[in-house]
Design an enzyme around this catalytic site. Sequence first.
Site, PDB file in Angstrom:
ATOM      1  N   ILE A 178       0.827  -1.201   0.000  1.00 26.58           N
ATOM      2  CA  ILE A 178       0.000   0.000   0.000  1.00 26.58           C
ATOM      3  C   ILE A 178       0.866   1.257   0.000  1.00 26.58           C
ATOM      4  O   ILE A 178       0.587   2.220  -0.724  1.00 26.58           O
ATOM      5  CB  ILE A 178      -0.954  -0.012   1.200  1.00 26.58           C
ATOM      6  CG1 ILE A 178      -2.017  -1.111   1.019  1.00 26.58           C
ATOM      7  CG2 ILE A 178      -1.629   1.351   1.372  1.00 26.58           C
ATOM      8  CD1 ILE A 178      -2.899  -1.328   2.232  1.00 26.58           C
ATOM      9  N   TYR A 219      -2.418  -6.525  16.984  1.00 25.66           N
ATOM     10  CA  TYR A 219      -2.632  -5.775  15.746  1.00 25.66           C
ATOM     11  C   TYR A 219      -3.913  -4.947  15.815  1.00 25.66           C
ATOM     12  O   TYR A 219      -3.914  -3.741  15.544  1.00 25.66           O
ATOM     13  CB  TYR A 219      -2.687  -6.747  14.571  1.00 25.66           C
ATOM     14  CG  TYR A 219      -3.004  -6.119  13.236  1.00 25.66           C
ATOM     15  CD1 TYR A 219      -2.062  -5.331  12.588  1.00 25.66           C
ATOM     16  CD2 TYR A 219      -4.237  -6.327  12.624  1.00 25.66           C
ATOM     17  CE1 TYR A 219      -2.345  -4.752  11.354  1.00 25.66           C
ATOM     18  CE2 TYR A 219      -4.530  -5.763  11.394  1.00 25.66           C
ATOM     19  CZ  TYR A 219      -3.577  -4.979  10.757  1.00 25.66           C
ATOM     20  OH  TYR A 219      -3.868  -4.416   9.537  1.00 25.66           O
ATOM     21  N   PRO A 248      -8.169  -0.149   5.051  1.00 19.87           N
ATOM     22  CA  PRO A 248      -8.346  -1.107   3.960  1.00 19.87           C
ATOM     23  C   PRO A 248      -8.865  -2.442   4.482  1.00 19.87           C
ATOM     24  O   PRO A 248      -8.717  -2.777   5.660  1.00 19.87           O
ATOM     25  CB  PRO A 248      -6.926  -1.281   3.406  1.00 19.87           C
ATOM     26  CG  PRO A 248      -6.090  -0.229   4.076  1.00 19.87           C
ATOM     27  CD  PRO A 248      -6.765   0.079   5.366  1.00 19.87           C
TER      28      PRO A 248
END
Length: 246
Positions: free
Chosen positions: A18, A153, A183
């Site tokens: 990305i 995360y 995303p």
Amino acid sequence: MSTHEGKVAIVTGGRQGIGCGVADLLAKRGAKVVIVNRTDAADVADAIGYGAIAIAADVTSEADWARIASTVESTFGRADSLVHAAGAYPMATLEQMTPEAWRSVMALNLDAHLMGARAIVPLMRKAGGGAIVAIGSDAVGMVTPPGFGFSHYITSKMGAIGLVRALASELAADNIIVNAVHPGITDTEGASGMPNEQKAQVYMQQAIKRLGTPADIAGPVAFLTSDDARFVTGQTLVVDGGWLRL
């Protein structure tokens, strides 16, 4: 399009995925792009062209952020946008989680956002304003089995949402907007180890039934770092093909 003509954009994690997609698009839109990556990315900057440069740095280090800011100021004299695409998502269940693993993910996925803002916001103030974009993840809304083993995360990405909202309030008077892009599963090197069946389990629940691409994410980031977004701040834009519509 020349939406970023005359602007200087810093993109972390810009060597691949990305981050690379964002750096490429912003350069094509007219920005002078600074790719910040732990390993040298001069070859990527050369491939992108348009005067892009690369700085090898550890974004979890305040000393390295000071060096990044100094290099950007001496080279371009300003900074207009900061896009945090660097991140990590190693899997570890509760039983497997160690304090070191937890802190490592928090340092890269959350602490680096604060360090980057502290270093680069002064350059944005000198430029009369700017934009900060945090690349998050729609995993913050994940309640299905693919979310197992990613507590560090997901927690780090939720923390980044809070930081975005807080900084949006704090920096608005400086004409600096702060937003996040979340995303879904994206077709990048980082996702290459995920079994195709597991990817399909997710994207077949999306409205758009395919993996996202770096270009799919880069477009919304380009908007949020352009003058067209000057009245948009403190927001989280989900770019996941319609997964979170569920």
